[in-house]
Design a protein around this motif. Structure first.
Motif, PDB file in Angstrom:
ATOM      1  N   THR A  51       0.911  -0.890  -0.113  1.00 33.08           N
ATOM      2  CA  THR A  51      -0.449   0.218  -0.017  1.00 33.08           C
ATOM      3  C   THR A  51       1.254   0.940   0.426  1.00 33.08           C
ATOM      4  O   THR A  51       2.059   1.057   0.586  1.00 33.08           O
ATOM      5  CB  THR A  51      -1.189  -0.252   1.343  1.00 33.08           C
ATOM      6  OG1 THR A  51      -2.420   1.272   0.959  1.00 33.08           O
ATOM      7  CG2 THR A  51       0.118   0.107   2.640  1.00 33.08           C
ATOM      8  N   GLN A  53       0.526   5.737   1.538  1.00 35.24           N
ATOM      9  CA  GLN A  53      -0.031   6.899   2.119  1.00 35.24           C
ATOM     10  C   GLN A  53       1.242   7.858   2.331  1.00 35.24           C
ATOM     11  O   GLN A  53       1.849   7.657   3.150  1.00 35.24           O
ATOM     12  CB  GLN A  53      -1.185   6.064   3.611  1.00 35.24           C
ATOM     13  CG  GLN A  53      -1.372   6.733   4.268  1.00 35.24           C
ATOM     14  CD  GLN A  53      -2.871   6.017   5.589  1.00 35.24           C
ATOM     15  OE1 GLN A  53      -2.841   5.295   5.103  1.00 35.24           O
ATOM     16  NE2 GLN A  53      -2.519   7.262   7.092  1.00 35.24           N
ATOM     17  N   VAL A 162      -2.140   3.268   9.293  1.00 37.35           N
ATOM     18  CA  VAL A 162      -2.197   2.414   8.232  1.00 37.35           C
ATOM     19  C   VAL A 162      -2.584   1.026   8.221  1.00 37.35           C
ATOM     20  O   VAL A 162      -1.642   0.340   9.282  1.00 37.35           O
ATOM     21  CB  VAL A 162      -1.461   2.401   7.035  1.00 37.35           C
ATOM     22  CG1 VAL A 162      -0.902   1.126   6.058  1.00 37.35           C
ATOM     23  CG2 VAL A 162      -0.351   3.752   7.132  1.00 37.35           C
TER      24      VAL A 162
END
Length: 202
Positions: A51, A53, A162
């Motif tokens: 991911t 962020q 996160v």
């Protein structure tokens, strides 16, 4: 003479087609890398969750389970510890820090024996990818089996929290040389955050 000429023409066409295919195969194979590929060289398939962020790229996140044998599943029993592996890269314009990790419902605490992880902007990725675990899930609440998933929360100083659902990988094949986490958590870990608040009045 006509037959000989026809044979030469057919052979030429075969050579031409073979040359075109030889040029197309690398191009098609290169499509796997995509336009954002970090390298055109061979790279192994990535493992784990990914991911991004607020400029922080979190890749290859997984928890190492137990060894897998024909007669035993790759599981870790409650009360034991498990290693967490991942790679971090700060692609933002400001430095950041991984302050803590929690695994609610899975582990009583998660320790970073080396302390918080500094992530300078644009610097070399920080690879906590083994074979020794540098982040440890302590006192597992449930049995961890290869193929299952664990929900983690990574807390960054700037990027915030996160949430990641990461796989549990069996300690076999590629991960066979990876080391299991210590069976007990350090008495005074450099950084450790409880997954659930401690009960009061006990």
């Amino acid at each position: 003479m006509i037959r000989a000429s026809s044979r030469k023409t057919a052979a030429g066409r075969l050579l031409f087609c073979g040359g075109v295919l030889a040029l197309l195969i690398p191009a098609v194979a290169g499509c796997e890398a995509g336009s954002d590929a970090p390298t055109l060289q061979f790279h192994s398939a990535s493992s784990g969750a990914h991911t991004v962020q607020n400029g922080i790229q979190i890749t290859n996140v997984f928890v190492l389970g137990g060894p897998s044998t024909p007669t035993m599943a790759s599981s870790l029993p409650p009360g034991s510890s498990a290693g967490l592996f991942l790679s971090l890269y700060n692609g933002g314009s400001r430095s950041d820090t991984l302050e803590s990790v929690t695994a609610p419902g899975t582990a009583a605490s998660v320790s970073l024996p080396g302390g918080s992880v500094a992530l300078p902007a644009g610097a070399t990725p920080v690879n906590l990818t083994g074979p020794q675990p540098e982040i440890v899930l302590n006192n597992l609440k449930t049995t961890l089996t290869g193929g299952s998933n664990v929900t983690l929360f990574l807390q960054f100083q700037r990027a915030g929290q996160v949430r990641l659902v990461v796989p549990v990988m069996a300690q076999s094949f590629y991960f066979e040389t990876y080391s299991q986490a210590p069976s007990t958590a350090p008495s005074t870990p450099a950084a450790s955050v409880s997954a659930t608040p401690s009960p009061t009045g006990t």
